[in-house]
Design an enzyme around this catalytic site. Structure first.
Site, PDB file in Angstrom:
ATOM      1  NE  ARG A  77     -60.625  56.754  23.463  1.00  0.00           N
ATOM      2  CZ  ARG A  77     -60.850  55.563  24.074  1.00  0.00           C
ATOM      3  NH1 ARG A  77     -62.417  55.975  23.511  1.00  0.00           N
ATOM      4  NH2 ARG A  77     -60.541  54.803  24.211  1.00  0.00           N
ATOM      5  CG  HIS A 121     -61.968  49.857  21.327  1.00  0.00           C
ATOM      6  ND1 HIS A 121     -62.646  51.317  22.150  1.00  0.00           N
ATOM      7  CD2 HIS A 121     -63.307  49.104  21.770  1.00  0.00           C
ATOM      8  CE1 HIS A 121     -63.699  51.691  22.396  1.00  0.00           C
ATOM      9  NE2 HIS A 121     -63.831  50.434  22.586  1.00  0.00           N
ATOM     10  CD  GLU A 166     -64.181  50.501  28.374  1.00  0.00           C
ATOM     11  OE1 GLU A 166     -64.072  49.247  27.931  1.00  0.00           O
ATOM     12  OE2 GLU A 166     -64.168  51.467  28.531  1.00  0.00           O
ATOM     13  CG  ASN A 295     -63.190  54.429  28.301  1.00  0.00           C
ATOM     14  OD1 ASN A 295     -63.020  56.344  28.661  1.00  0.00           O
ATOM     15  ND2 ASN A 295     -62.997  53.589  27.377  1.00  0.00           N
ATOM     16  CE1 TYR A 297     -70.447  54.805  28.358  1.00  0.00           C
ATOM     17  CE2 TYR A 297     -68.257  54.204  28.910  1.00  0.00           C
ATOM     18  CZ  TYR A 297     -69.403  54.504  27.725  1.00  0.00           C
ATOM     19  OH  TYR A 297     -68.490  54.308  26.655  1.00  0.00           O
ATOM     20  CD  GLU A 361     -65.486  54.762  25.555  1.00  0.00           C
ATOM     21  OE1 GLU A 361     -66.591  53.852  25.649  1.00  0.00           O
ATOM     22  OE2 GLU A 361     -64.428  53.633  25.032  1.00  0.00           O
TER      23      GLU A 361
HETATM   24  O1  IFM Z   1     -69.845  50.457  23.460  1.00  0.00           O
HETATM   25  C1  IFM Z   1     -68.335  50.485  25.028  1.00  0.00           C
HETATM   26  C2  IFM Z   1     -66.946  50.458  24.289  1.00  0.00           C
HETATM   27  O2  IFM Z   1     -66.726  50.063  23.433  1.00  0.00           O
HETATM   28  C3  IFM Z   1     -66.402  51.083  25.474  1.00  0.00           C
HETATM   29  N1  IFM Z   1     -66.570  51.828  25.807  1.00  0.00           N
HETATM   30  C4  IFM Z   1     -68.246  51.318  26.360  1.00  0.00           C
HETATM   31  C5  IFM Z   1     -68.262  51.613  25.988  1.00  0.00           C
HETATM   32  C6  IFM Z   1     -70.658  51.312  26.438  1.00  0.00           C
HETATM   33  O3  IFM Z   1     -70.418  49.736  26.936  1.00  0.00           O
END
Ligand code: IFM
Length: 456
Positions: A77, A121, A166, A295, A297, A361
């Site tokens: 990706r 992006h 995002e 995405n 985290y 992500e």
């Molecule tokens: O690095 C970023 C990415 O560009 C977009 N999503 C979160 C990642 C980590 O912060």
């Protein structure tokens, strides 16, 4: 030890983004983007870092694709840099810019790697920002033209397309808190920007549908929040509703239900009357998609607190307090909690179904060190990835249509306002020499891909 086997055909991949890895900002006629301007403004990015060189991927892509092939990566990706295609954000395509991505795609295909292309992006052409950026409705129409140009050249070879990555970050970090380019701190403008980003998605998706062969998948990627109360009180519950509204429903509702959440419009009514939403916009935004990228985290814990002054990425939420979750955290200070991923995936599946999902992500920054033996022993990253993959597996078992997983990131790269101080890659980049070194997580991920499963 438990073995978790993934379904046949599950898509394993790794993700990157243009400004974070490419470098070569002036090559082949590329124009400046808002991130060039932002990073070159003293004080806005840690250590004065810029994307001028990054991982030098623009020049080194054949070797990087060979590395992907060695990893056994089935899918990659990446994002296209808009100012490489239209240096000023409008007008005819720059053949040299398009040619670069055509060569990248051909290289991937020749190695059996499926390309998944993101159109935006965050690297808006600076000329468009000068004309109002995402605050200007016209930017959405320019985006659709750009989408058409890229689709006309690459549509026959790229099976999965993503309009935006995002949009929450682009709107609210870019126009409300100013932590990201273009560095604006105007909450009313950020809501307008969010709508124009969604409109760009809708118009761009329609342009893609017209230009791409039947069967090509069109998607958007959202960074959804796993919002949880930091206390058991009515105030904390209200804070959850508000952050969920701005972080999740502000995007999910127009995309999948064709309207903005009434409570968010009400909460932000003191900032804007929402008259930037015009007739027909929501129909365009809510046109059916083939796939939703998620995405994830870290979870988001919130409570009520005394109003805080100053720029924030959460419009009309000055009295919401973000609580840090105790326990292990990454080098970003982000709590490690895979339950948040479960929460987000099930929520989307249950409330916004049916829509096939992909984790586009997921990953973690740690303070990796190149050891004297030449390796990088990033076992915390392996644990992080394993825990999150176990949740992905469990979601699939429980019936969620979750089709793939992309680790963030293939390479260490430019982590936006943190510059190069944070390393998310499964492959270490020694920036002075640009040497790539597989971290232990890369060896581990290779095994995961080749056996189509994990041992927990
Ligand atoms: O690095 C970023 C990415 O560009 C977009 N999503 C979160 C990642 C980590 O912060």
């Amino acid at each position: 030890m438990t073995r978790l086997d993934f379904p046949e055909g599950f898509t394993w991949g790794a993700a990157t983004a243009a400004y974070q890895i490419e470098g070569s900002p002036a090559a082949d006629g590329r124009g400046p983007s808002i991130w060039d301007t932002f990073a070159h403004t003293p004080g806005l990015v840690a250590n004065g870092d810029t994307g001028d060189v990054a991982a030098d991927h623009y020049r080194r892509f054949p070797a990087d694709v060979a590395l992907m092939a060695d990893l056994g990566l089935p899918a990659y990706r990446f994002s296209v840099s808009w100012p490489r295609i239209q240096p000023g954000g409008k007008g005819p395509a720059n053949p040299a810019g398009l040619g670069h991505y055509a060569r990248l795609v051909d290289e991937l295909l020749s190695r059996g790697i499926t390309p998944m292309l993101t159109l935006y992006h965050w690297d808006l052409p600076q000329e468009l920002e000068d004309a109002g950026g995402w605050g200007a409705r016209d930017t959405a129409f320019r985006f659709a033209e750009y989408a058409d140009l890229v689709a006309a050249r690459l549509g026959d070879r790229v099976p999965i397309w993503t309009t935006l990555n995002e949009p929450w970050c682009a709107a609210f970090l870019g126009y409300a808190s100013g932590e990201h380019a273009p560095g604006r701190t105007d909450p009313a403008l950020s809501l307008r920007a969010a709508h124009h980003l969604l409109l760009a998605h809708g118009l761009g998706a329609s342009a893609l549908r017209s230009a791409l062969p039947a069967g090509t998948q069109v998607s958007i990627t959202l960074n959804l929040c796993a919002v949880m109360p930091g206390a058991t009180s009515a105030e904390a519950t209200a804070a959850v509703r508000r952050i969920d509204g701005l972080g999740n429903r502000l995007f999910l509702d127009p995309l999948f239900r064709g309207h903005y959440p009434v409570d968010v419009r009400h909460d932000t009514g003191g900032l804007t009357d929402w008259s930037f939403v015009e007739d027909g916009d929501l129909e365009a935004i809510s046109a059916p998609l083939d796939l939703l990228g998620i995405n994830y985290y870290t979870p988001t814990l919130v409570d009520a607190g005394p109003p805080v002054a100053g720029p924030s990425p959460w419009p009309a939420c000055a009295d919401v307090r973000f609580v840090s979750q105790p326990g292990p955290a990454t080098a970003m200070g982000w709590a490690i909690d895979a339950q948040g991923l479960r929460n987000v995936v099930h929520r989307v599946h249950e409330e916004y179904a049916p829509i096939p999902l992909m984790i586009t992500e997921n990953g973690a920054a740690f303070d990796d060190e190149l050891g004297s033996d030449g390796g990088v022993r990033d076992h915390e990253r392996i644990s992080y990835l394993r825990e999150h993959l176990a949740v992905v597996h469990e979601a699939i078992e429980s019936g969620v249509d979750l089709r793939g997983y992309f680790v963030w990131s293939l390479l260490d790269n430019f982590e936006w306002a943190y510059g190069y101080s944070k390393r998310f890659g499964i492959v270490h980049v020694d920036y002075p020499t640009q040497r790539r070194v597989w971290k232990d997580s890369a060896h581990w991920y290779r095994q995961v891909i080749s056996t189509n499963g994990i041992d927990t």
